[in-house]
Design an enzyme around this catalytic site. Structure first.
Site, PDB file in Angstrom:
ATOM      1  N   TYR A  15       0.818  -1.208   0.000  1.00  0.00           N
ATOM      2  CA  TYR A  15       0.000   0.000   0.000  1.00  0.00           C
ATOM      3  C   TYR A  15       0.858   1.266   0.000  1.00  0.00           C
ATOM      4  O   TYR A  15       0.730   2.103   0.884  1.00  0.00           O
ATOM      5  CB  TYR A  15      -0.944  -0.019   1.203  1.00  0.00           C
ATOM      6  CG  TYR A  15      -2.031  -1.060   1.034  1.00  0.00           C
ATOM      7  CD1 TYR A  15      -3.220  -0.741   0.395  1.00  0.00           C
ATOM      8  CD2 TYR A  15      -1.847  -2.368   1.475  1.00  0.00           C
ATOM      9  CE1 TYR A  15      -4.199  -1.698   0.196  1.00  0.00           C
ATOM     10  CE2 TYR A  15      -2.832  -3.330   1.276  1.00  0.00           C
ATOM     11  CZ  TYR A  15      -4.002  -2.979   0.641  1.00  0.00           C
ATOM     12  OH  TYR A  15      -4.966  -3.919   0.445  1.00  0.00           O
ATOM     13  N   ASP A 244     -12.106 -17.511   8.553  1.00  0.00           N
ATOM     14  CA  ASP A 244     -10.793 -17.056   8.103  1.00  0.00           C
ATOM     15  C   ASP A 244      -9.928 -16.836   9.347  1.00  0.00           C
ATOM     16  O   ASP A 244     -10.048 -15.815  10.027  1.00  0.00           O
ATOM     17  CB  ASP A 244     -10.960 -15.775   7.289  1.00  0.00           C
ATOM     18  CG  ASP A 244      -9.633 -15.201   6.804  1.00  0.00           C
ATOM     19  OD1 ASP A 244      -8.578 -15.693   7.241  1.00  0.00           O
ATOM     20  OD2 ASP A 244      -9.667 -14.258   5.993  1.00  0.00           O
ATOM     21  N   LYS A 273      -0.469 -16.752   7.541  1.00  0.00           N
ATOM     22  CA  LYS A 273       0.416 -15.947   8.385  1.00  0.00           C
ATOM     23  C   LYS A 273       1.361 -16.747   9.296  1.00  0.00           C
ATOM     24  O   LYS A 273       2.489 -16.963   8.917  1.00  0.00           O
ATOM     25  CB  LYS A 273      -0.414 -14.928   9.158  1.00  0.00           C
ATOM     26  CG  LYS A 273      -0.998 -13.868   8.212  1.00  0.00           C
ATOM     27  CD  LYS A 273      -1.408 -12.602   8.913  1.00  0.00           C
ATOM     28  CE  LYS A 273      -1.583 -11.465   7.930  1.00  0.00           C
ATOM     29  NZ  LYS A 273      -2.962 -11.192   7.521  1.00  0.00           N
TER      30      LYS A 273
HETATM   31  C1  LIG Z   1      -3.556 -11.207   6.158  1.00  0.00           C
HETATM   32  C2  LIG Z   1      -4.901 -11.754   6.000  1.00  0.00           C
HETATM   33  C3  LIG Z   1      -5.334 -12.292   4.764  1.00  0.00           C
HETATM   34  C4  LIG Z   1      -4.497 -12.265   3.515  1.00  0.00           C
HETATM   35  O1  LIG Z   1      -3.316 -13.004   3.624  1.00  0.00           O
HETATM   36  P1  LIG Z   1      -2.079 -12.687   2.653  1.00  0.00           P
HETATM   37  O2  LIG Z   1      -1.066 -13.731   3.009  1.00  0.00           O
HETATM   38  O3  LIG Z   1      -1.640 -11.301   2.962  1.00  0.00           O
HETATM   39  O4  LIG Z   1      -2.570 -12.835   1.252  1.00  0.00           O
HETATM   40  C5  LIG Z   1      -6.604 -12.821   4.723  1.00  0.00           C
HETATM   41  N1  LIG Z   1      -7.410 -12.851   5.807  1.00  0.00           N
HETATM   42  C6  LIG Z   1      -7.014 -12.363   6.995  1.00  0.00           C
HETATM   43  C7  LIG Z   1      -7.928 -12.452   8.167  1.00  0.00           C
HETATM   44  C8  LIG Z   1      -5.756 -11.792   7.132  1.00  0.00           C
HETATM   45  O5  LIG Z   1      -5.378 -11.277   8.315  1.00  0.00           O
END
Ligand SMILES: *Cc1c(COP(=O)(O)O)cnc(C)c1O
Length: 423
Positions: A15, A244, A273
């Protein structure tokens, strides 16, 4: 010295602008909880490199796992071939996650794992003879990634949807969950969500949400009762639930997975992550037998996705080592200790001028200011005190590596207090 002029003129950062680029700091190495700048200064990493670093940097166990795998093979295609690191990792993920989640898709980044989750939900309903169930219901203040499919489920306002509106699938959005983490959830709190589901379930494939902790879209912690209610509504109206846990997975919220706060299990789960302990890019999408069987009994007969670097062996090997380390080092105790200390040491900010709210859950500490802060000046002030944070809008927050010592965490919180109370 690094060529920062070149960086400034040619390299996109997350960004960032290439016309008016914000400062970037040259990092020479990282060790333990410290990031070392080229000029030798060591900064305590309060960001855990965006939720990913659990055991600190340059960890002998993780390095050894990567090195030893590299000597066998760095990569082979996953189409028609398999390998031990992937099998071992998927076994671990199936064992660690709630029982109904049995099938694993290895993806290359968080956003891709969300794309995969969405595709799974759509393919599932298609093969049930209900292709009209092809929309998602997402929550305001949610964040699910930067690729187009994922972006279409992010908060339409904070996610800057309007720029891409014509290219994005139009999904439905429920209000952000109102009851806070320790508050009960009333009928009123889920009324609008319930109405959206009741009126649109014939067109809805799934609800997608970040369980308990809404991350990049506002750093908000909400009531486990709300999540329970969403699970009930999904069951009642034949919707899949996509959780997620890319940010919350692996202990960050005080449970191994945030869904455990509510005692529920999703139909589809995304992880990323912290999966490799902050070393390499890797993500995973898990689903239930029901979803997998549904997909594979459908028209295509297969799940239609397969990245080139799927199941990269080095990434899988280091994920295995990271999970082993997590379990061996008693992550629960580490996270509880960080939570207690963050609560105590950030509390004085509650009454500071300009501060709107202070909240802590697990190893996540958030200070929400009344107005957006100047990122550059706050960062500079913190760096001068040996701290690395990256404020975002009104939010100055920390999710440090779990191995952070009591002393280093105190340095971090006192720098936050000092900088934010003198803004
Ligand atoms: C960081 C994040 C993503 C995206 O992951 P990237 O590895 O940056 O593509 C999706 N969902 C949540 C909740 C996140 O914190």
């Amino acid at each position: 010295m690094m060529d920062l002029e070149f960086d400034k003129n040619h390299i996109w950062h997350p960004y960032s602008s290439l016309i008016n680029p914000p400062p970037v700091y040259p990092v020479a190495r990282a060790e333990g909880v410290r990031i070392y700048l080229e000029d030798g200064r060591g900064l305590i990493d309060g960001m855990g490199s965006w939720w990913s670093t659990l055991h600190g940097y340059n960890v002998p166990e993780l390095n050894a796992a990567m090195q030893s795998q590299m000597e066998k093979m760095s990569h082979v295609m996953f189409g028609g071939l398999t390998h031990e690191p992937a099998i071992e990792l998927c076994k671990k993920l199936v064992a660690l996650t709630p029982e109904p989640l049995q099938k694993v898709f290895l993806a290359d980044s968080g956003s891709v794992s969300v794309e995969v989750a969405i595709k799974m939900a759509l393919q599932y309903w298609h093969s049930q003879g209900k292709p009209k169930k092809n929309k998602l219901l997402a929550l305001r203040n949610g964040y699910h990634g930067d690729t187009f499919g994922a972006m279409a489920t992010c908060d339409p306002v904070t996610g800057m949807h309007h720029l891409f509106a014509s290219q994005l699938t139009q999904h439905l959005f429920a209000p952000a969950p109102k009851p806070k983490f320790d508050e009960p959830c009333t009928e009123q709190d889920t009324a609008e969500l319930q109405q959206l589901i009741e009126q649109n379930h014939q067109h809805l494939a799934a609800v997608i949400l970040e369980p308990i902790v809404q991350g990049a879209g506002g750093m908000r912690f909400y009531s486990p009762e709300y999540l329970k209610r969403v699970r009930e509504l999904c069951d009642q109206h034949d919707l899949l639930l996509i959780a997620d846990e890319i940010a919350t997975g692996f202990g960050r919220s005080g449970k191994m997975f945030a869904c455990e706060h509510a005692g529920i299990s999703p139909d589809i789960l995304t992880l990323g992550k912290a999966l490799t302990g902050g070393t390499m890019t890797l993500a995973a999408t898990l689903c239930t037998d029901k979803v997998a069987n549904g997909i594979c009994n459908g028209e295509a007969g297969v799940f239609m996705h397969g990245p080139t670097f799927m199941g990269n062996p080095i990434a899988c090997a280091v994920a295995n080592a990271s999970i082993d380390l997590l379990l061996r080092r008693n992550w629960q105790q580490q996270v509880d200790r960080i939570e207690t200390q963050l609560k105590a040491e950030l509390a004085p900010l509650k009454n500071a001028e300009g501060v709107f709210d202070v909240r802590v859950l697990g190893a996540i500490g958030v200070v929400e200011m009344q107005k957006p802060v100047n990122n550059t000046t706050v960062q500079e002030s913190l760096i001068n005190q040996g701290i690395w944070l990256r404020p975002f809008g009104k939010l100055v927050y920390t999710m440090p590596p779990y191995i952070i010592s009591t002393g280093d965490l105190s340095s971090l919180t006192s720098a936050m207090c000092k900088t934010l109370s003198t803004l």
